[in-house]
Design an enzyme around this catalytic site. Structure first.
Site, PDB file in Angstrom:
ATOM      1  N   SER A  24       0.822  -1.216   0.000  1.00 18.36           N
ATOM      2  CA  SER A  24       0.000   0.000   0.000  1.00 18.36           C
ATOM      3  C   SER A  24       0.854   1.263   0.000  1.00 18.36           C
ATOM      4  O   SER A  24       2.026   1.255   0.372  1.00 18.36           O
ATOM      5  CB  SER A  24      -0.928   0.009   1.211  1.00 18.36           C
ATOM      6  OG  SER A  24      -1.735  -1.136   1.213  1.00 18.36           O
TER       7      SER A  24
HETATM    8  N1  SAM Z   1      -1.009  -4.729   3.864  1.00 19.72           N
HETATM    9  C1  SAM Z   1      -0.251  -5.046   2.688  1.00 19.72           C
HETATM   10  C2  SAM Z   1       1.169  -4.536   2.768  1.00 19.72           C
HETATM   11  O1  SAM Z   1       1.536  -3.889   3.760  1.00 19.72           O
HETATM   12  O2  SAM Z   1       1.935  -4.835   1.838  1.00 19.72           O
HETATM   13  C3  SAM Z   1      -0.923  -4.623   1.424  1.00 19.72           C
HETATM   14  C4  SAM Z   1      -2.124  -5.445   1.162  1.00 19.72           C
HETATM   15  S1  SAM Z   1      -2.664  -5.565  -0.499  1.00 19.72           S
HETATM   16  C5  SAM Z   1      -3.245  -3.949  -0.806  1.00 19.72           C
HETATM   17  C6  SAM Z   1      -4.140  -6.528  -0.227  1.00 19.72           C
HETATM   18  C7  SAM Z   1      -3.844  -7.987   0.068  1.00 19.72           C
HETATM   19  O3  SAM Z   1      -5.073  -8.625   0.428  1.00 19.72           O
HETATM   20  C8  SAM Z   1      -3.289  -8.765  -1.129  1.00 19.72           C
HETATM   21  O4  SAM Z   1      -2.066  -9.333  -0.788  1.00 19.72           O
HETATM   22  C9  SAM Z   1      -4.360  -9.828  -1.386  1.00 19.72           C
HETATM   23  O5  SAM Z   1      -3.846 -11.055  -1.859  1.00 19.72           O
HETATM   24  C10 SAM Z   1      -5.005  -9.960  -0.022  1.00 19.72           C
HETATM   25  N2  SAM Z   1      -6.361 -10.540  -0.006  1.00 19.72           N
HETATM   26  C11 SAM Z   1      -7.430 -10.267  -0.791  1.00 19.72           C
HETATM   27  N3  SAM Z   1      -8.491 -11.011  -0.406  1.00 19.72           N
HETATM   28  C12 SAM Z   1      -8.091 -11.767   0.648  1.00 19.72           C
HETATM   29  C13 SAM Z   1      -8.720 -12.732   1.476  1.00 19.72           C
HETATM   30  N4  SAM Z   1     -10.001 -13.086   1.334  1.00 19.72           N
HETATM   31  N5  SAM Z   1      -7.988 -13.304   2.456  1.00 19.72           N
HETATM   32  C14 SAM Z   1      -6.689 -12.980   2.652  1.00 19.72           C
HETATM   33  N6  SAM Z   1      -6.037 -12.074   1.901  1.00 19.72           N
HETATM   34  C15 SAM Z   1      -6.735 -11.466   0.907  1.00 19.72           C
END
Ligand code: SAM
Length: 218
Positions: free
Chosen positions: A65
């Site tokens: 992010s």
């Molecule tokens: N917090 C992260 C960082 O500091 O790098 C950025 C997160 S990224 C914007 C969103 C993440 O949510 C992705 O890695 C994606 O694979 C994950 N994601 C989406 N749906 C999900 C789910 N149902 N369960 C777990 N992870 C999920």
């Protein structure tokens, strides 16, 4: 952690920019940003951009992010030492590491659906010798009932609505923060009180990758 000079200058510039734009106002969050260097959490191909105020590609079409979004979300979450925290969407592990720094004696459970990203985040967290984050492979829209209840829950992917299991796994007086919406989302901060769920803050115009899974985007 001692940071190399080229990154230190870029980090100082980033912090100055976030302070001026009021995306960073809390000294504790600034200290966390200084102790959890973002360049440790980006792929090698993105190292030169690690301290740009931009989301960056990691793998599996996902992103680490934008720093301004991470600073604002972290401030809103108001983490205290010793708290039990749940993060949905580990990605690179950078947000998890910042939360781990702030909860210190507490624990962070972070759920990610891509095995490659679970490994990426675990490797990144190891580089900083962080021990109080558990990265778990699974569907975060279901929460993680094994370690509930949580004092703080943060969702770092866009929800069409707040997944019910997350509200159930929130402690009384606990805070839950999530981006909610379709193409563009509002950051919504909720508190669980004896009288029910109360909205504390709401701010529009954020864009996150979608939350998938049982209680995520269909
Ligand atoms: N917090 C992260 C960082 O500091 O790098 C950025 C997160 S990224 C914007 C969103 C993440 O949510 C992705 O890695 C994606 O694979 C994950 N994601 C989406 N749906 C999900 C789910 N149902 N369960 C777990 N992870 C999920």
């Amino acid at each position: 952690m001692k940071i190399e000079k080229k990154y230190q200058t870029a980090l100082n510039d980033l912090i100055c920019h976030l302070r001026n734009s009021r995306f960073l106002t809390d000294d504790r969050v600034e200290t966390a940003f200084r102790n959890i260097p973002r360049h440790v959490f980006v792929p090698e191909s993105e190292l030169d951009c690690a301290y740009y105020n931009e989301p960056l590609p990691i793998m599996k079409n996902q992103t680490i992010s934008q720093p301004g979004v991470v600073s604002r979300m972290t401030e809103w979450l108001d983490v205290k030492n010793g708290q039990n925290i749940l993060e949905i969407g580990t990605g690179s592990g950078w947000q998890s590491a910042i939360l781990s720094y702030l909860t210190d004696q507490g624990t962070v459970y972070s759920i990610e659906r891509h095995p490659e990203l679970v490994k990426f985040a675990q490797d990144n967290l190891k580089k900083l010798k962080i021990k109080n984050v558990h990265v778990i492979l699974g569907d975060g829209s279901l929460g993680y009932s094994k370690a509930a209840p949580y004092d703080r829950i943060i969702v770092t992917a866009a929800c069409t609505e707040i997944p019910l299991p997350l509200l159930e796994q929130l402690n009384e007086n606990g805070l839950l923060l999530a981006p909610v919406g379709d193409e563009s989302q509002s950051l919504i901060l909720l508190q669980k009180t004896a009288k029910g769920i109360v909205e504390i803050k709401n701010q529009s115009s954020y864009v996150f990758v979608p939350l998938l899974g049982k209680f995520g985007k269909k």
